[in-house]
Design a protein around this motif. Structure first.
Motif, PDB file in Angstrom:
ATOM      1  N   ASP A  36      -9.314   3.725   5.965  1.00 36.45           N
ATOM      2  CA  ASP A  36      -9.908   2.625   5.230  1.00 36.45           C
ATOM      3  C   ASP A  36     -11.150   3.164   4.504  1.00 36.45           C
ATOM      4  O   ASP A  36     -11.918   3.930   5.068  1.00 36.45           O
ATOM      5  CB  ASP A  36     -10.288   1.525   6.218  1.00 36.45           C
ATOM      6  N   TYR A  87     -14.428   2.908   6.325  1.00 41.95           N
ATOM      7  CA  TYR A  87     -14.578   3.898   7.401  1.00 41.95           C
ATOM      8  C   TYR A  87     -14.981   5.234   6.808  1.00 41.95           C
ATOM      9  O   TYR A  87     -15.873   5.903   7.296  1.00 41.95           O
ATOM     10  CB  TYR A  87     -13.284   4.040   8.192  1.00 41.95           C
ATOM     11  N   ARG A 138      -8.107   2.491   0.226  1.00 46.56           N
ATOM     12  CA  ARG A 138      -8.123   3.506   1.289  1.00 46.56           C
ATOM     13  C   ARG A 138      -8.435   4.864   0.686  1.00 46.56           C
ATOM     14  O   ARG A 138      -8.228   5.100  -0.492  1.00 46.56           O
ATOM     15  CB  ARG A 138      -6.786   3.564   2.005  1.00 46.56           C
ATOM     16  N   GLU A 140       0.825  -1.207   0.000  1.00 47.80           N
ATOM     17  CA  GLU A 140       0.000   0.000   0.000  1.00 47.80           C
ATOM     18  C   GLU A 140       0.863   1.261   0.000  1.00 47.80           C
ATOM     19  O   GLU A 140       0.478   2.279  -0.575  1.00 47.80           O
ATOM     20  CB  GLU A 140      -0.963  -0.021   1.175  1.00 47.80           C
TER      21      GLU A 140
END
Length: 80
Positions: A73, A76, A54, A23
């Motif tokens: 995330d 979220y 993300r 990532e």
């Protein structure tokens, strides 16, 4: 992550440091590209982009270099 095409604001440093290596590479690749065409503006002049599942919130500094403000995330981010 060596010399970057972006900087990381102090509050986001822990978020970026805790990302898996894959990532982190995706984040570097995102900012090496055309972030204007791959991100969306926010109401307050910042931008948000999707990187490796993300949401990355960033702004540009006075020299035009992106500054990462937050990495969350995507699930979220969609709840807030």
């Amino acid at each position: 992550m060596s010399a970057r095409a972006f900087t990381i604001a102090e509050p986001a440093k822990l978020q970026v440091e805790s990302l898996p290596a894959k990532e982190k590479r995706a984040l570097v690749a995102f900012f090496k590209g055309d972030v204007t065409s791959t991100s969306k503006p926010t109401e307050n002049g910042m931008r948000v982009g999707n990187v490796a599942g993300r949401r990355v919130l960033f702004r540009k500094d006075l020299k035009g270099k992106p500054v990462v403000l937050s990495v969350v995330d995507a699930s979220y981010a969609s709840r807030t």
